[in-house]
Design a protein around this motif. Sequence first.
Motif, PDB file in Angstrom:
ATOM      1  N   GLU A 143       2.020  -3.538  13.745  1.00 23.65           N
ATOM      2  CA  GLU A 143       1.527  -3.187  12.409  1.00 23.65           C
ATOM      3  C   GLU A 143       1.066  -1.738  12.360  1.00 23.65           C
ATOM      4  O   GLU A 143       1.247  -1.048  11.352  1.00 23.65           O
ATOM      5  N   ARG A 144       0.510  -1.261  13.451  1.00 26.14           N
ATOM      6  CA  ARG A 144       0.114   0.152  13.515  1.00 26.14           C
ATOM      7  C   ARG A 144       1.358   1.052  13.436  1.00 26.14           C
ATOM      8  O   ARG A 144       1.357   2.073  12.739  1.00 26.14           O
ATOM      9  N   LEU A 181       0.830  -1.205   0.000  1.00 26.29           N
ATOM     10  CA  LEU A 181       0.000   0.000   0.000  1.00 26.29           C
ATOM     11  C   LEU A 181       0.864   1.255   0.000  1.00 26.29           C
ATOM     12  O   LEU A 181       0.523   2.259  -0.640  1.00 26.29           O
ATOM     13  N   ALA A 182       1.980   1.213   0.690  1.00 27.38           N
ATOM     14  CA  ALA A 182       2.863   2.376   0.772  1.00 27.38           C
ATOM     15  C   ALA A 182       3.420   2.747  -0.600  1.00 27.38           C
ATOM     16  O   ALA A 182       3.626   3.924  -0.891  1.00 27.38           O
ATOM     17  N   THR A 183       3.665   1.748  -1.452  1.00 27.93           N
ATOM     18  CA  THR A 183       4.201   2.049  -2.786  1.00 27.93           C
ATOM     19  C   THR A 183       3.152   2.695  -3.692  1.00 27.93           C
ATOM     20  O   THR A 183       3.498   3.281  -4.718  1.00 27.93           O
ATOM     21  N   LEU A 184       1.872   2.601  -3.300  1.00 34.02           N
ATOM     22  CA  LEU A 184       0.779   3.127  -4.118  1.00 34.02           C
ATOM     23  C   LEU A 184       0.160   4.396  -3.544  1.00 34.02           C
ATOM     24  O   LEU A 184      -0.747   4.969  -4.148  1.00 34.02           O
ATOM     25  N   LYS A 185       0.648   4.836  -2.393  1.00 32.98           N
ATOM     26  CA  LYS A 185      -0.036   5.900  -1.661  1.00 32.98           C
ATOM     27  C   LYS A 185      -0.125   7.205  -2.424  1.00 32.98           C
ATOM     28  O   LYS A 185      -1.066   7.990  -2.223  1.00 32.98           O
ATOM     29  N   ASP A 186       0.845   7.486  -3.297  1.00 29.60           N
ATOM     30  CA  ASP A 186       0.835   8.759  -4.028  1.00 29.60           C
ATOM     31  C   ASP A 186       0.053   8.681  -5.326  1.00 29.60           C
ATOM     32  O   ASP A 186      -0.218   9.705  -5.943  1.00 29.60           O
ATOM     33  N   ASP A 187      -0.295   7.455  -5.752  1.00 31.90           N
ATOM     34  CA  ASP A 187      -0.944   7.277  -7.051  1.00 31.90           C
ATOM     35  C   ASP A 187      -2.437   6.969  -6.949  1.00 31.90           C
ATOM     36  O   ASP A 187      -3.201   7.300  -7.851  1.00 31.90           O
ATOM     37  N   GLY A 246       4.213   6.035   6.397  1.00 30.56           N
ATOM     38  CA  GLY A 246       3.490   7.238   5.995  1.00 30.56           C
ATOM     39  C   GLY A 246       2.095   6.980   5.469  1.00 30.56           C
ATOM     40  O   GLY A 246       1.564   7.784   4.691  1.00 30.56           O
ATOM     41  N   ILE A 247       1.476   5.887   5.900  1.00 29.49           N
ATOM     42  CA  ILE A 247       0.132   5.559   5.399  1.00 29.49           C
ATOM     43  C   ILE A 247      -0.873   5.421   6.538  1.00 29.49           C
ATOM     44  O   ILE A 247      -1.946   4.833   6.355  1.00 29.49           O
ATOM     45  N   ALA A 248      -0.556   5.963   7.712  1.00 30.15           N
ATOM     46  CA  ALA A 248      -1.441   5.794   8.871  1.00 30.15           C
ATOM     47  C   ALA A 248      -2.849   6.302   8.583  1.00 30.15           C
ATOM     48  O   ALA A 248      -3.841   5.715   9.049  1.00 30.15           O
ATOM     49  N   GLU A 249      -2.953   7.394   7.802  1.00 31.65           N
ATOM     50  CA  GLU A 249      -4.273   7.951   7.525  1.00 31.65           C
ATOM     51  C   GLU A 249      -5.047   7.115   6.506  1.00 31.65           C
ATOM     52  O   GLU A 249      -6.250   7.328   6.298  1.00 31.65           O
ATOM     53  N   LYS A 250      -4.371   6.164   5.854  1.00 29.00           N
ATOM     54  CA  LYS A 250      -5.022   5.304   4.876  1.00 29.00           C
ATOM     55  C   LYS A 250      -5.377   3.924   5.437  1.00 29.00           C
ATOM     56  O   LYS A 250      -5.855   3.059   4.713  1.00 29.00           O
TER      57      LYS A 250
END
Length: 367
Positions: A235-236, A212-218, A243-247
């Motif tokens: 995991e949290r 998910l982190a690799t896709l967060k900007d796209d 940098g994906i806590a909000e997702k």
Amino acid sequence: MTKVLHVLNELNPSGAEVMLHCAAKTWQSRGIDGDILSMGKQKGSFASVLERSGYHIHHVPFEKSIGTLLAFYRLLRKQGPDVIHIHTERCNFWYALLAFLAGVPVIVRSIHNVFSFSGTLRWRRMIQRRLLTWLGVKHVGVGASVQKNEGTRYRNPSLLIPNWYDSRHFRPPTPEERSQSRQQLGILDQLVIVSIGNCEGMKNHPELLKALATLKDDLDILYLHLGREQADRPERRLAEELGIAEKVRFLGFQENVVPFLWASDVYAMPSLHEGFSIAAIEALGVGLMAILADVPGLRDLKDLEGDSISWTGIDAASIAPALREIAKTPREKRLEAGMSTQKTVSSRYSIETGALAYARLYAPHQC
């Protein structure tokens, strides 16, 4: 009336316990009455649900001692079941041996996972399984991978009775039900990914988070994580570091997962291995597309009809492209793909199919 005593560890909302809950009425209608023996240190959080289903719950707290086995034997002598159904790997040999000595007429043992014991432990398990077969114990694999593993690793032939799910509860939503579920969760237009399972190493959730982190900007993605977290919430912390806590929403244990599945677009299960995943067939049963790791247990679903499953490896590098491809697929096409598999799942893994197969083992003269 045939009396069956099911033996489990601590009663939690996982595979075997959920199946017993679903099958209670089917078995009762066939003249099969069930009790459950929890051999966990605690009775378990799911005990009250099983009691409401009609089971009487017994509890013998497990300890590595002769006292535990004596308490188990005394319970068998007192209750006098017609059938004992052992669902545990731990201590299964001794439970079955004591049931034989107590004169229980039918002994069934379900194997719920792909156990990869090696060395002397593997040989010990092999010998124990052989002895139980000689005593008349009926071994049952809950999926093709389990059955194959038992045959090749332990030379233990077993029957195949796949796990089942409640297809009346886990059904596709109407457009209104889906919309309402998303509104209640405050979901707008995001692509919603859901996983169901406690934070255990074999569930491999960190690799999904990395994907998910690799896709967060796209992509506009939201991940719903259902299941108990570990005490220190690693995991949290990883989600925050990536940098994906909000997702990501860590939603803990949910007694009813259906609204979360209805609100979602994709079910993800990157497990390292499974026995046979009820959570996966429940997700497919509501018509979701799924990203599944190509591993023992999950790959039992490869022969399902339709185009709803994307098969990946167990690392972020192979999970991310599958997520990206599904994100590019129009909503209508995702619905069509999901429904292409749903009908096969609901017929093949229905309560009636699995529960009645066990009923024939318990009491063939009644079925």
